[in-house]
Design an enzyme around this catalytic site. Structure first.
Site, PDB file in Angstrom:
ATOM      1  CE  LYS A  18      -2.749   2.695   3.107  1.00 51.19           C
ATOM      2  NZ  LYS A  18      -4.105   2.859   2.537  1.00 51.19           N
ATOM      3  N   GLY A 438     -23.145  12.575   6.082  1.00 52.42           N
ATOM      4  CA  GLY A 438     -22.578  12.606   7.509  1.00 52.42           C
ATOM      5  C   GLY A 438     -21.195  13.025   7.857  1.00 52.42           C
ATOM      6  CB  SER A 439     -17.984  11.846   7.094  1.00 55.46           C
ATOM      7  OG  SER A 439     -17.972  11.386   5.587  1.00 55.46           O
ATOM      8  CD  GLU A 490     -20.107  10.601  10.230  1.00 53.24           C
ATOM      9  OE1 GLU A 490     -19.328   9.387   9.891  1.00 53.24           O
ATOM     10  OE2 GLU A 490     -21.310  10.628   9.615  1.00 53.24           O
ATOM     11  CB  CYS A 522      -6.058  -2.170   3.679  1.00 57.13           C
ATOM     12  SG  CYS A 522      -4.591  -2.206   2.572  1.00 57.13           S
ATOM     13  CG  ASP A 605     -24.972   5.724   7.023  1.00 54.70           C
ATOM     14  OD1 ASP A 605     -26.028   6.224   6.548  1.00 54.70           O
ATOM     15  OD2 ASP A 605     -23.823   6.152   7.338  1.00 54.70           O
ATOM     16  CB  CYS A 649     -22.211   2.639  -0.726  1.00 54.62           C
ATOM     17  SG  CYS A 649     -21.717   3.772   0.407  1.00 54.62           S
ATOM     18  CG  HIS A 701     -16.192   7.457  -4.724  1.00 54.98           C
ATOM     19  ND1 HIS A 701     -17.404   7.510  -4.430  1.00 54.98           N
ATOM     20  CD2 HIS A 701     -15.913   6.820  -3.566  1.00 54.98           C
ATOM     21  CE1 HIS A 701     -18.001   7.019  -3.599  1.00 54.98           C
ATOM     22  NE2 HIS A 701     -16.968   6.364  -2.726  1.00 54.98           N
ATOM     23  CB  CYS A 733     -20.513   8.690  -0.698  1.00 55.53           C
ATOM     24  SG  CYS A 733     -20.666   7.056  -0.136  1.00 55.53           S
TER      25      CYS A 733
END
Length: 765
Positions: A18, A438-439, A490, A522, A605, A649, A701, A733
């Site tokens: 990663k 939300g976030s 959040e 991940c 959610d 989602c 995204h 989202c």
């Protein structure tokens, strides 16, 4: 002693791949640096398996992004928009397909069967010119051989590859992907010939689509494909690997009579019925690769039970034809328990990550060969016994409460349109009300504060002060943009499941239990080991604090029971639905506490509802029934005036729309902007939907900032199929991963678009 591993995680025990990938993408390191990290990881994996005593070690299960994308590269099936002009495919083209680049978008990503892993979907059509354009499978086989390890090269089988593809843009939806079989087989033949030349004696084809419901023409494609490959494969041992479910009888018959195939691999963890097929009829002289060690969970294997299954199978296929294997690739489990220094000792004794599963496979193979390691077997039996009787696992009160749920289906007292009227009287929202999911962006400073609080470097008072400040900022921002229903952003949450799991009993957390979701991304699933309950309220403090800062409605923010379940490693000693009902009761307590404390809009959610859908049609109704029931349990006790939202989602909703309606939420917001309005087509086809709905109006995204006109245009498309009075306007989202420089203009444009349309609708009246 025959042992085999289907595949292994690529990220490395400490996510080395990663960090190497992200450093390379950011231009901070070279391609050589990345290749060096990858080569070191591959070497350590092969050596680890060889040192353990595994006989059939896989190669080519490593990937820089995804194994389906590797196959697309191998076949030279690069969509024209990436401007590839032939030759060996390098990182630039490869990563452009995976992630897009400045000028063209990425290929679509979707879930790999019913796992939480995502693959890059091939885009095919009648005009694709296939060519052998990535020699990765052969290169990796040779690389292992040079290290003294003879491996089994693994390829995605040709039929599964095509069945998992989609027609490219501009190609008829009805185009038969299987019609391309004749064009890709010549490339498979080249690869096989090169592997033979390099000295391979075995080859593994993953054909997991064999466990799906398949029409007969699809089944015939398998027969045709392997007949066509037969002469090229001669002289090689050929393993066809299936996983993730029982294999249906018809598919089993087709598979076991394929030409030129020496061995068959089955998932005997999720595919318990497959055992009956093997007992009924297994082809003489062929190998059985028995997947008895679970590749999709983190629990230690019940070695005694597996051993007795293997002994039964040995009686059927013969001693020299039985190979002990994993149920599927270990890609779907965490890497190595050795790195869990903080995990509770007792709980740790119940677990096995990928490295430990390799040891379990080997221990079972040795036992079959008459060299049983009594120490391993007795330690395993002791751990299983402690797990069974542990008071930490069993909570009688929770079991009773869950058992008592069976009698009712937990619906709210009045229907949704009456509730929406009552809520509107109380909330007094404009038409096309705006909200976010939300976030809000999680800045470096914010992450630092949370980290330091966790490490006890800042006091609780200072932590609360910092979070309070962040919430105040987010509330003020939303009021400035004139958003109708607010969120607190959040700032106190690390992850939508972990945050709740840490406050519920029955959950444990690893430090390095990372599992690849897609590319370099991940996730670290919580471990549900015992009965679940909620010792005290989890979100009431922050939600009431945020509500006190504004006169506008402030949404309470919870993660639903099905999502908590599907994004965790779940205990395997009771049915999944039992665990889900327990979580639902814990969330129900929280919902009612929020309502008592003056929160009138509560979002629960269920991002992962569809992720748990079984692969087979025959099992789907039962799952949807208990999953939707679990959601209703959480909010069946609230007043009509309390508005329940849910968010979902990236998914193919259209086939489960009836279940979504049956959840009976007041408002549902849906991630929609990447699925090309596919979602809206279901309403065009006349599905009657009476609750509030907010299909995402822009894609979070991507860093792109949509204009007011573009968003207004999107809302208009929605108004063509949905009633004005039920449509909500929101991003698709949460905004956690975006920067404020992107979020501010995008939200401003979103609200402006809603206001523009309100004006147009009013003057049209």
């Amino acid at each position: 002693m025959a042992s085999h591993i289907v595949g292994y995680p690529r990220m490395g025990p400490k996510r080395e791949l990663k960090f190497a990938l992200e450093s390379f993408w950011d231009g901070k390191s070279s391609a050589e640096d990345l290749q060096k990290v990858a080569a070191d990881l591959r070497e350590s994996i092969w050596k680890q398996m060889a040192d353990t005593g595994i006989k059939y070690i896989p190669s080519n299960t490593f990937s820089y992004y995804d194994q389906m994308l590797d196959t697309t590269a191998m076949l030279g099936a690069v969509p024209p928009r990436y401007g590839w002009n032939g030759g060996e495919i390098g990182f630039d083209v490869y990563f452009s397909m995976a992630r897009g680049n400045a000028s063209v978008p990425a290929m679509e990503m979707t879930k790999w069967f019913d796992t939480n892993y995502h693959f890059i979907v091939p885009e095919l059509g009648p005009d694709v010119k296939f060519s052998y354009a990535s020699h990765k499978a052969v290169t990796e086989y040779k690389e292992a051989k040079a290290l003294g390890v003879d491996t089994v090269p693994v390829l995605i089988g040709p039929v599964s590859y095509l069945l998992l593809s989609k027609p490219a843009k501009g190609v008829e939806k009805s185009f038969s992907l299987l019609s391309l079989l004749g064009k890709i087989l010549p490339i498979y033949k080249e690869v096989i010939s090169e592997l033979k030349e390099a000295g391979a004696s075995w080859i593994q084809f993953d054909e997991p689509t064999l466990v799906m419901d398949l029409e007969s023409h699809k089944l015939q494609a398998f027969t045709g494909a392997y007949s066509a490959l037969e002469s090229t494969l001669s002289g090689l041992n050929v393993l066809i690997e299936t996983y993730f479910a029982d294999i249906p009888a018809e598919q089993y018959k087709t598979l076991t009579s394929l030409k030129g195939v020496t061995a068959f691999g089955f998932d005997l963890v999720r595919g318990t019925k497959t055992l009956d097929l093997i007992k009924g009829d297994f082809p003489k002289g062929k190998y059985l690769f028995a997947g008895v060690v679970d590749g999709r969970n983190i629990w230690a294997n019940d070695l005694a039970a597996s051993f007795s299954t293997l002994e039964t199978l040995e009686g059927i296929v013969g001693k020299d034809k039985l190979v002990v294997s994993t149920s599927c690739s270990l890609l779907h489990t965490a890497v190595d328990l050795v790195n869990e220094t903080k995990l509770d000792k007792e709980i740790k004794s119940w677990l096995a990550f990928a490295a430990q599963k390799v040891v379990e496979v080997n221990a079972l193979a040795k036992a079959l060969a008459g060299q049983k390691d009594e120490e391993i077997f007795s330690a395993n039996a002791a751990a299983l016994a402690s797990r069974k009787s542990s008071p930490r696992v069993n909570n009688e009160a929770v079991q009773k409460a869950a058992a008592a749920l069976k009698g009712s289906d937990h619906r709210r007292a009045t229907n949704v349109s009456a509730r929406l009227d009552a809520q509107q009287k109380k909330l007094n929202l404009p038409i096309l009300p705006t909200t976010t999911i939300g976030s809000f962006p999680q800045t470096m400073e914010l992450r630092k504060v949370r980290r330091e609080y966790k490490a006890k470097k800042v006091t609780e008072d200072d932590y609360v002060k910092a979070i309070k400040e962040e919430i105040r900022k987010v509330v003020k921002l939303q009021e400035e943009f004139d958003i109708d229903v607010l969120v607190h952003g959040e700032p106190e949450r690390n992850d939508m499941v972990e945050y709740f799991g840490e406050q519920l009993s029955g959950f444990a957390f690893s430090a390095n239990g990372w599992v690849q979701s897609y590319g370099s991304r991940c996730v670290k699933p919580p471990i549900i080991y015992g009965d679940v309950s909620r010792p005290k309220s989890m979100t009431v403090f922050w939600s009431t604090l945020a509500q006190s800062m504004t006169a506008r409605p402030m949404k309470g923010m919870l993660t639903g029971p099905v999502t908590i379940l599907n994004w965790s490693f779940v205990r395997n000693d009771q049915p999944r639905y039992e665990t889900c009902y327990q979580i639902a009761l814990a969330i129900k307590d929280e919902v009612e506490d929020l309502e008592k404390n003056g929160i009138t809009v509560i979002q629960i959610d269920e991002a992962a509802l569809r992720e748990g859908l079984p692969l087979r049609k025959s099992e789907q109704a039962f799952y949807l029934d208990w999953a939707v029931h679990s959601f209703r349990i959480t909010n069946c006790g609230v007043q009509d005036t309390t508005q329940i939202h849910t968010h979902m989602c990236y998914s193919n909703f259209n086939d489960i729309i009836q279940s979504i309606i049956d959840m009976d939420a007041d408002v549902i917001t849906i991630e929609n902007s990447r699925s090309d309005e596919k979602l809206l087509s279901v309403f065009r086809e006349g599905v009657k939907y009476g609750a509030g709905i907010g299909p995402g109006v822009y894609d979070i995204h991507s860093p792109r900032i949509p204009s007011t006109e573009e968003i207004a245009d999107r809302i208009n498309k929605m108004l063509a199929v949905l009633e004005t009075n039920i449509l909500w306007v929101n991003p698709d989202c949460g905004l956690k991963t975006r920067k404020y420089t992107e979020v501010k203009p995008a939200l401003k444009n979103m609200v402006d678009a809603a206001k523009l349309l309100r004006t147009q609708l009013a003057s049209a009246k």
